[in-house]
Every structure is written in C-alpha cells, then in structure tokens.
Scaffold this motif. Structure first.
Motif, PDB file in Angstrom:
ATOM      1  N   THR A  53      38.457  44.380  46.336  1.00 50.69           N
ATOM      2  CA  THR A  53      39.975  43.941  46.503  1.00 50.69           C
ATOM      3  C   THR A  53      40.549  43.356  45.135  1.00 50.69           C
ATOM      4  O   THR A  53      41.692  43.172  44.857  1.00 50.69           O
ATOM      5  N   ASN A  54      39.663  43.419  43.965  1.00 53.16           N
ATOM      6  CA  ASN A  54      40.338  42.941  42.648  1.00 53.16           C
ATOM      7  C   ASN A  54      39.459  43.674  41.646  1.00 53.16           C
ATOM      8  O   ASN A  54      38.415  44.189  41.842  1.00 53.16           O
ATOM      9  N   GLU A  57      35.584  42.786  41.222  1.00 52.27           N
ATOM     10  CA  GLU A  57      34.821  43.142  42.303  1.00 52.27           C
ATOM     11  C   GLU A  57      34.314  44.742  42.207  1.00 52.27           C
ATOM     12  O   GLU A  57      33.291  44.968  42.397  1.00 52.27           O
ATOM     13  N   PHE A  81      30.453  38.934  47.354  1.00 52.57           N
ATOM     14  CA  PHE A  81      31.672  38.649  47.407  1.00 52.57           C
ATOM     15  C   PHE A  81      32.267  37.328  47.381  1.00 52.57           C
ATOM     16  O   PHE A  81      33.193  36.584  46.778  1.00 52.57           O
ATOM     17  N   ALA A  82      31.660  37.132  48.637  1.00 51.71           N
ATOM     18  CA  ALA A  82      32.220  35.932  49.384  1.00 51.71           C
ATOM     19  C   ALA A  82      31.379  34.645  48.842  1.00 51.71           C
ATOM     20  O   ALA A  82      32.127  33.619  48.579  1.00 51.71           O
ATOM     21  N   LYS A  83      30.449  34.889  48.075  1.00 53.50           N
ATOM     22  CA  LYS A  83      29.601  33.880  47.267  1.00 53.50           C
ATOM     23  C   LYS A  83      29.852  33.692  45.917  1.00 53.50           C
ATOM     24  O   LYS A  83      29.992  32.553  45.418  1.00 53.50           O
ATOM     25  N   TYR A  84      30.336  34.917  45.225  1.00 54.55           N
ATOM     26  CA  TYR A  84      30.812  34.889  43.858  1.00 54.55           C
ATOM     27  C   TYR A  84      32.157  35.460  43.761  1.00 54.55           C
ATOM     28  O   TYR A  84      32.138  36.626  43.605  1.00 54.55           O
ATOM     29  N   ARG A  85      32.917  34.419  43.306  1.00 53.19           N
ATOM     30  CA  ARG A  85      34.429  35.102  43.467  1.00 53.19           C
ATOM     31  C   ARG A  85      35.072  35.057  42.053  1.00 53.19           C
ATOM     32  O   ARG A  85      36.216  35.358  42.023  1.00 53.19           O
ATOM     33  N   SER A  86      34.243  34.603  41.253  1.00 49.02           N
ATOM     34  CA  SER A  86      34.893  34.637  39.746  1.00 49.02           C
ATOM     35  C   SER A  86      33.816  35.016  38.487  1.00 49.02           C
ATOM     36  O   SER A  86      32.736  34.835  39.120  1.00 49.02           O
TER      37      SER A  86
END
Length: 276
Positions: A53-54, A57, A81-86
């Motif tokens: 989505t970005n 990712e 991706f839910a756990k690591y967003r940056s």
C-alpha cells in the motif's frame, strides 16, 4: 552520482535468432516494439504481484521475494506490515520476533538482518523515507538494481526494467538480446523499447513466461508471439499439445488470443499454478 554503464545493441542479430539472420538493428527494434504491443493485448491483467500500500511496504516485499514466490510473500506480509509500519519500527525490531514472522519465506535470518538494516539506513540517510532515485536505492541494504527498478516503477511511477529469470530467458528467446548479465540486458532492452513502456513491459514479459513461454516446454503452438519469435518450435507447435501447456486463470483466453480452440485447454491447466 551513479554512473550508468553504457551498452550498445550489436549490429548483427543474436546467434539464437537464426530465423532473423538478416535482421537489421532497425528491424529488430520494430519487431521488439510490435511484440511488446502484442504482449500488452495478450496480458491486460499484468501487474506487480506483490501486495503493498506504500513504497516502504513494496521495498520490504521485494526484499522478502528473493528465493521464494510472490504468493508466499503475500501470505507473510499482512502480519508483518501490521506490526512494522515505519522505517523506525523495522530499525527497532526484535530480531527473534521478526525471524519467526519471516521463516516461511526462507533465508529468514538474512532477510531479517536486511530489513533491520534497511530501517536503520532509511532513518540515518533519508529521514525514514524511501528515496526516489535509483542511485540512492541501490545503496540501501537488501536492495539491488532489480529491486530498485521494481520500487521505482510500481511505487513511484518512474519507468524501469526489471530483469528477473523470466525476463532474461524470454528476451533471449525473442532474439532481442544475446546476453545473460541482467544489467546488460536492462540497458539493451531499454534501447529497443520506449521508456514509457518499461515498467509494464517487465510485468507482461514475466506473465508470459509464467503462463505461456515456460522454461522447459513453451506453448509455442498457442502463443500470440509465434509469428515474430525466432525460438518458435522450442516447444510443441501443434495446437492441442500446446494448449495443454498454458497455465493460469486466463489460460483459455490466452488460447483464444492465439487463435486456438479454448476447449483444448484442460481444466487442470486453468487451475494449475503458474511457473514461479
């Protein structure tokens, strides 16, 4: 600055292209562009098969895709991706926890190391954001030229040619190149195809390699490129035999596009997994 190597197309056609032994450089370019147009018609569904989505990712997904399938990566990334967003989250990740998440993708220790270092590098050099330039991307941990082109083309809309195993194999079969080095192939194909088409060409060639032009036995008799391909005859040319080799959800549509009776395509071919 990143100095791009320069390669020029050979004046004589590749050795494998005996069918086009008298083809001029201009003729090869015209044939390549016509084949590219036919590929666009043949595979209208071609796209990046990694879910994202970005840009971050996509970068992570491409790092994970080494030595495994896109399907496997897409099974792992939702939780990741839910756990690591940056970038900061990757930089501060607990190694053992991330290794557990990445284990199904194979080489999970090396991939964990790459993602943690990627996060750290993005924080240190780019304020946590993924850069938009190839020469900066290839300096990041876990990101080579192929990965950088995937990111540029699909996350930032910057045209790029992605030379994976399918792209290397097919461009040689097509007689576009006579070369195994991915970087050389990238630059040689770039001279044949218009820049605006580079990203989608990569997807379409890869789709064609997975669904039609298989490594061991291509479906030559059910291929929309048959009349323009110097490797025609590498696989079966008889329609019934070739139709059985088509793979994927659009197998019967691919048969129709090649002028082959779709009823010759067995149900198993439609349901068969595409070549990884």
């Amino acid at each position: 600055m990143f100095a791009a190597p320069t390669y020029s197309l050979p004046v004589t056609p590749p050795a494998s292209a005996s069918r086009y032994a008298g083809e001029t450089l201009l003729g090869r370019k015209r044939r390549a562009r016509k084949m590219a147009r036919v590929l666009a018609e043949t595979h209208p569904d071609a796209h990046c098969e990694l879910d994202f989505t970005n840009p971050l990712e996509l970068a992570v997904a491409t790092v994970l895709s080494a030595q495994t399938t896109d399907v496997r990566v897409n099974q792992v990334t939702p939780e990741l991706f839910a756990k690591y967003r940056s970038a900061a989250a990757y930089a501060a990740a607990d190694r053992a926890e991330m290794e557990t998440l990445l284990r199904p993708t194979g080489f999970f220790r090396a991939k964990t190391d790459s993602l943690i270092k990627l996060g750290q590098a993005l924080l240190d050099r780019h304020d946590g954001q993924l850069p938009r330039k190839l020469d900066e991307l290839v300096k990041l941990p876990g990101i080579g030229r192929k990965t950088a082109n995937v990111i540029l083309g699909n996350a930032f809309g910057v045209p790029g040619i992605t030379v994976d195993t399918h792209f290397r194999r097919l461009t040689n079969r097509f007689g576009w190149v006579d070369e195994e080095d991915p970087v050389k192939i990238e630059f040689l194909v770039a001279e044949l195809i218009e820049k605006r088409d580079w990203t989608m060409l990569s997807h379409r060639v890869i789709f064609h390699g997975r669904r039609v032009c298989h490594a061991r036995k291509p479906a030559c008799g059910a291929c929309t490129l048959a009349s323009m391909c110097p490797a025609y005859g590498t696989g079966p040319t008889e329609a019934a035999a070739a139709a059985k080799l088509l793979k994927g959800p659009r197998a019967r549509e691919l048969a129709v596009a090649a002028g082959v009776d779709p009823d010759l395509v067995p149900v198993a071919a439609v349901l068969a997994p595409e070549e990884p």
